[in-house]
Design a protein around this motif. Structure first.
Motif, PDB file in Angstrom:
ATOM      1  N   ILE A  92      47.646 -16.910  38.494  1.00  9.44           N
ATOM      2  CA  ILE A  92      47.430 -18.048  37.586  1.00  9.44           C
ATOM      3  C   ILE A  92      47.154 -17.557  36.173  1.00  9.44           C
ATOM      4  CG2 ILE A  92      45.826 -19.929  37.063  1.00  9.44           C
ATOM      5  CD1 ILE A  92      45.571 -20.394  40.074  1.00  9.44           C
ATOM      6  N   ALA A  93      46.340 -16.498  36.045  1.00 11.00           N
ATOM      7  CA  ALA A  93      46.019 -15.961  34.718  1.00 11.00           C
ATOM      8  C   ALA A  93      47.268 -15.413  34.036  1.00 11.00           C
ATOM      9  CB  ALA A  93      44.955 -14.877  34.834  1.00 11.00           C
ATOM     10  N   ALA A  94      48.136 -14.751  34.819  1.00  7.92           N
ATOM     11  CA  ALA A  94      49.384 -14.222  34.243  1.00  7.92           C
ATOM     12  C   ALA A  94      50.261 -15.363  33.748  1.00  7.92           C
ATOM     13  CB  ALA A  94      50.120 -13.394  35.292  1.00  7.92           C
ATOM     14  N   ARG A  95      50.399 -16.414  34.568  1.00  6.22           N
ATOM     15  CA  ARG A  95      51.201 -17.569  34.166  1.00  6.22           C
ATOM     16  C   ARG A  95      50.610 -18.254  32.935  1.00  6.22           C
ATOM     17  NH1 ARG A  95      54.154 -20.503  38.774  1.00  6.22           N
ATOM     18  NH2 ARG A  95      54.457 -18.868  40.317  1.00  6.22           N
ATOM     19  N   LEU A 134      43.606 -19.804  27.303  1.00  2.00           N
ATOM     20  CA  LEU A 134      43.721 -19.238  28.646  1.00  2.00           C
ATOM     21  C   LEU A 134      42.873 -20.039  29.638  1.00  2.00           C
ATOM     22  CD1 LEU A 134      44.689 -16.764  30.449  1.00  2.00           C
ATOM     23  CD2 LEU A 134      42.466 -15.766  29.945  1.00  2.00           C
ATOM     24  N   ILE A 135      41.610 -20.307  29.263  1.00  2.00           N
ATOM     25  CA  ILE A 135      40.716 -21.057  30.155  1.00  2.00           C
ATOM     26  C   ILE A 135      41.281 -22.453  30.426  1.00  2.00           C
ATOM     27  CG2 ILE A 135      38.450 -22.164  30.275  1.00  2.00           C
ATOM     28  CD1 ILE A 135      37.276 -19.667  28.926  1.00  2.00           C
ATOM     29  N   VAL A 136      41.747 -23.112  29.366  1.00  2.00           N
ATOM     30  CA  VAL A 136      42.316 -24.453  29.544  1.00  2.00           C
ATOM     31  C   VAL A 136      43.497 -24.409  30.509  1.00  2.00           C
ATOM     32  CG1 VAL A 136      43.585 -26.306  28.376  1.00  2.00           C
ATOM     33  CG2 VAL A 136      41.545 -25.326  27.307  1.00  2.00           C
ATOM     34  N   ARG A 137      44.377 -23.427  30.314  1.00  2.00           N
ATOM     35  CA  ARG A 137      45.595 -23.377  31.131  1.00  2.00           C
ATOM     36  C   ARG A 137      45.312 -22.946  32.570  1.00  2.00           C
ATOM     37  NH1 ARG A 137      50.031 -24.267  27.917  1.00  2.00           N
ATOM     38  NH2 ARG A 137      51.329 -23.924  29.736  1.00  2.00           N
ATOM     39  N   VAL A 138      44.294 -22.082  32.766  1.00  2.00           N
ATOM     40  CA  VAL A 138      43.937 -21.698  34.135  1.00  2.00           C
ATOM     41  C   VAL A 138      43.365 -22.908  34.870  1.00  2.00           C
ATOM     42  CG1 VAL A 138      42.339 -20.324  35.524  1.00  2.00           C
ATOM     43  CG2 VAL A 138      43.615 -19.240  33.701  1.00  2.00           C
TER      44      VAL A 138
END
Lengths: 258, 66
Positions: A87-90, A216-220
């Motif tokens: 998920i972090a990579a995406r 990053l936090i929002v997207r994760v």
């Protein structure tokens, strides 16, 4: 390490980090922009176009930084199959792609007045363009499969192979004859540019890093929610069907996030 | 002040760099935030739907997993 990789622990940690990340980003970008646009001097050769550097160089750093982060997460997702690494990579890919695109565009806007051309096919510019294509390829690949696990595997493999491009970007200015100038900050013997220009450079770089953490936090969080939705929808269709297609895995992992 | 906006004759290059950077970063942030909001709405909707329709299934789930 695995303890922090649990979605529930991540969400708690993310909530604690978020206000700090926002604060640091706003302050460093505000001060950095003031120094970049107002307080720092114009270059004796390049005049005011040197101010493009304060966007161009931090964007380039972020493009490379995000790529390395994405590749490490890709490796972790391949080796340990941990969903959060995937998920972090995406989540990192579109942020890194944005910074890389910004680097290329501001580079063009700087190159036209100073070099007399928007673009040359030299080593630094070409390897940076390849970096952008690696990001776009990764994003296309991870979403190209109905089974998201297969998409992750293919994407992670591409991200790992593409790591070879990172040192090529960094050292392209030393290995090949190029129109692009060599490194003047991260080089042996220390930075060769004046502190009045280094400060805005570093502050904006820190601001960009803070921005990366926020998005990053929002997207994760977004991706965790969407996996939970998919798991619930599968649960609604029937647990047995999900089990047959080993799709129950994300359902269990999402359940661990509660 | 007009000197500041003229950027030594390079206003077009300098300001479009900063302008594009601002637009790109703001758009990415907005798109991400909007996606997060939508996912939260969808999740809440789905959870209430499942709760109201299948009260038994919720209870049965832990057994199915163990």
């Amino acid at each position: 390490m695995h303890r922090f990789a649990k979605p529930s622990v991540f969400l708690k940690l993310a909530s604690a980090i978020m206000p700090w990340a926002i604060g640091i980003t706003v302050v460093t970008l505000a001060v950095g922009l003031y120094l970049a646009l107002v307080a720092s001097p114009a270059d004796y050769q390049q005049g005011d176009t040197v101010r493009i550097m304060y966007i161009h160089v931090p964007a380039a750093w972020m493009g490379l930084f995000c790529y390395v982060g994405m590749a490490i997460c890709g490796a972790m997702s391949l080796i340990w199959k941990h969903p959060l690494a995937d998920i972090a990579a995406r989540a990192t890919a579109p942020i890194g792609a944005t910074f890389t695109a910004l680097c290329l565009i501001t580079g063009s806007l700087w190159g036209e007045p100073m070099w007399g051309t928007w673009w040359v096919w030299d080593a630094r510019l070409t390897s940076m363009l390849i970096l952008l294509f690696l990001y776009l390829g990764y994003m296309a690949l991870v979403n190209a499969f109905d089974d998201s696990e297969r998409g992750s595997k293919a994407g992670s493999a591409l991200a790992l192979v593409g790591v070879i491009n990172v040192p090529i970007v960094k050292f392209s200015v030393d290995w090949w004859n190029t129109l692009h100038q060599p490194a003047s900050v991260a080089r042996m013997g220390g930075p060769s540019i004046d502190p009045s220009m280094l400060w805005p450079l570093f502050l904006i770089a820190i601001g960009f890093t803070g921005y990366y953490v926020i998005v990053l936090i929002v997207r994760v969080r977004l991706e965790l929610n969407e996996r939970r939705i998919r798991a619930l929808q599968l649960g609604g269709v029937g647990q047995s069907v999900a089990d047959q297609h080993h799709l129950a895995v994300p359902a269990k992992q999402a359940g661990a996030g509660e | 002040m007009s000197n500041f906006f003229e950027m030594g004759g390079y206003a077009g290059y300098v300001w479009s760099s900063y302008g594009l950077a601002t637009i790109a970063l703001v758009v990415l942030l907005m798109v991400s935030l909007r996606g997060l909001k939508k996912s939260r709405r969808d999740l809440a909707h789905l959870e209430t739907l499942l709760k109201s329709r299948r009260p038994r299934r919720k209870k049965a789930q832990p057994d199915a997993q163990s």
